[in-house]
Design a protein around this motif. Structure first.
Motif, PDB file in Angstrom:
ATOM      1  N   LYS A 249     -69.718  44.310 -10.715  1.00  0.00           N
ATOM      2  CA  LYS A 249     -68.386  43.978 -11.221  1.00  0.00           C
ATOM      3  C   LYS A 249     -67.327  44.915 -10.655  1.00  0.00           C
ATOM      4  O   LYS A 249     -66.315  44.457 -10.108  1.00  0.00           O
ATOM      5  CB  LYS A 249     -68.383  44.050 -12.756  1.00  0.00           C
ATOM      6  N   SER A 250     -67.545  46.228 -10.772  1.00  0.00           N
ATOM      7  CA  SER A 250     -66.541  47.163 -10.270  1.00  0.00           C
ATOM      8  C   SER A 250     -67.111  48.577 -10.209  1.00  0.00           C
ATOM      9  O   SER A 250     -68.154  48.869 -10.814  1.00  0.00           O
ATOM     10  CB  SER A 250     -65.292  47.158 -11.164  1.00  0.00           C
ATOM     11  N   TYR A 251     -66.413  49.424  -9.469  1.00  0.00           N
ATOM     12  CA  TYR A 251     -66.760  50.848  -9.388  1.00  0.00           C
ATOM     13  C   TYR A 251     -65.504  51.655  -9.685  1.00  0.00           C
ATOM     14  O   TYR A 251     -64.452  51.457  -9.054  1.00  0.00           O
ATOM     15  CB  TYR A 251     -67.288  51.194  -7.999  1.00  0.00           C
ATOM     16  N   GLU A 252     -65.603  52.542 -10.669  1.00  0.00           N
ATOM     17  CA  GLU A 252     -64.479  53.391 -11.053  1.00  0.00           C
ATOM     18  C   GLU A 252     -64.688  54.770 -10.427  1.00  0.00           C
ATOM     19  O   GLU A 252     -65.539  55.551 -10.874  1.00  0.00           O
ATOM     20  CB  GLU A 252     -64.387  53.492 -12.573  1.00  0.00           C
ATOM     21  N   ALA A 253     -63.923  55.060  -9.387  1.00  0.00           N
ATOM     22  CA  ALA A 253     -64.127  56.288  -8.627  1.00  0.00           C
ATOM     23  C   ALA A 253     -63.856  57.542  -9.460  1.00  0.00           C
ATOM     24  O   ALA A 253     -64.546  58.565  -9.301  1.00  0.00           O
ATOM     25  CB  ALA A 253     -63.231  56.274  -7.391  1.00  0.00           C
ATOM     26  N   ASP A 254     -62.878  57.477 -10.346  1.00  0.00           N
ATOM     27  CA  ASP A 254     -62.519  58.656 -11.139  1.00  0.00           C
ATOM     28  C   ASP A 254     -63.661  59.109 -12.045  1.00  0.00           C
ATOM     29  O   ASP A 254     -63.970  60.299 -12.137  1.00  0.00           O
ATOM     30  CB  ASP A 254     -61.271  58.381 -11.986  1.00  0.00           C
ATOM     31  N   SER A 255     -64.277  58.142 -12.726  1.00  0.00           N
ATOM     32  CA  SER A 255     -65.373  58.464 -13.653  1.00  0.00           C
ATOM     33  C   SER A 255     -66.742  58.277 -13.024  1.00  0.00           C
ATOM     34  O   SER A 255     -67.762  58.556 -13.658  1.00  0.00           O
ATOM     35  CB  SER A 255     -65.262  57.603 -14.908  1.00  0.00           C
ATOM     36  N   LYS A 256     -66.762  57.757 -11.771  1.00  0.00           N
ATOM     37  CA  LYS A 256     -68.011  57.479 -11.064  1.00  0.00           C
ATOM     38  C   LYS A 256     -68.904  56.527 -11.864  1.00  0.00           C
ATOM     39  O   LYS A 256     -70.124  56.675 -11.922  1.00  0.00           O
ATOM     40  CB  LYS A 256     -68.769  58.782 -10.762  1.00  0.00           C
TER      41      LYS A 256
END
Length: 300
Positions: A249-256
């Motif tokens: 679905k997605s990747y959140e770079a800030d929280s990994k």
């Protein structure tokens, strides 16, 4: 005149390769041929059987799937086969000569339990759909005649379709030993009648959401593409064998954080949390290092 092109697509079975067409080659029916004698009504299948490594030919509305003998590797011959298909289709020769006598499709179907006690997997000897489809209600199933029919059974809660199987989620009011035979016969009769499992327009729309389409998205970062590759190669075959599917679905770079969607038998399965944390999350951490902190299922 339609100009045909072919897209080669791998399947969960390494012996079977799909050759998807950019235009429809059949209206509704699908056919399976196990040898050249069975292919009397299909000039295309007959031609394919002259290739010595072809074991089985499946022809559906927008693809030809081929099963090979072990004498060759697909990497060695897939380009040759794709070119032969393109030339045949662009010659405007008949793919299948349909008559009333050959509209019945020989189908065998068996039931297989899954780790989710609410889900039963019904596996066919033929390819049903070119990609996954999930229906949580009858309203979502308007483009699938098979799912619509199943939802009219009072004990059917959800329907999930993948290449050669149907996963059915039941309500708790009944036990599987009370309804498995009825479901099996219902699905088999539907397939044997040669009915269209998924509307062609729905297949075309869904192609935009496939992992292959995601990887071609220029807006997707390299880390997300790496995650998709790992999920497709290492995770999806395992969950598919249990009657389910996993989607990036997605990747959140800030929280990994990696967000995924669990479908079919994996959705709501009592063991899905364990699988997610101790299987998928650990694998991504091991393979991608400090880029991954957590994996979260959005609708698990």
């Amino acid at each position: 005149m339609n100009e045909y092109t072919i897209t080669v697509v791998a399947t969960n079975n390494p012996a079977i390769l799909k050759f998807e067409t950019n235009h429809f080659i059949l209206k509704n029916n699908h056919y399976q041929y196990n040898n050249i004698d069975e292919a009397k009504n299909s000039p295309l299948a007959q031609q394919l059987f002259y290739l010595p490594f072809i074991k089985t030919v499946y022809i559906s509305s927008n693809f030809v799937a081929l099963e090979r003998f072990d004498i060759v590797s697909w990497d060695d011959v897939k380009d040759e086969v794709a070119q032969q298909l393109v030339e045949y289709l662009n010659s405007e020769e008949a793919v299948v000569i349909e008559t009333e006598s050959n509209k019945k499709v020989p189908v065998s179907l068996y039931a297989e339990s899954t780790p989710n006690p609410s889900v039963m997997k019904f596996v066919a000897n033929t390819i049903l759909v070119p990609m996954t489809f999930e229906f949580k209600s009858i309203d979502e199933a308007k483009d699938s005649a098979l799912a619509m029919e199943l939802f009219h059974l009072p004990f059917v809660k959800e329907v999930f379709l993948d290449e050669n199987y149907v996963s059915v989620t039941k309500y708790e009011v009944v036990e599987w030993d009370e309804i498995t035979m009825q479901l099996r016969e219902h699905i088999r009769d539907f397939l044997a009648a040669g009915k269209e499992v998924i509307a062609a327009k729905s297949i075309q729309q869904k192609k935009q959401d496939t992992p292959k389409a995601q990887l071609q998205n220029e807006n997707l970062d390299d880390t997300s593409k790496q995650i998709i590759d790992i999920l497709e190669e290492y995770v999806k075959p395992a969950v598919a064998s249990d009657g389910g599917n996993i989607l990036f679905k997605s990747y959140e770079a800030d929280s990994k954080t990696v967000n995924v969607v669990l479908q079919g038998a994996c959705s709501g399965c009592p063991s899905s949390t364990f699988t997610l944390k101790n299987g998928i999350e650990n694998m991504l951490k091991n393979m991608m290092g400090d880029k991954i902190n957590e994996v979260v299922a959005l609708n698990g």
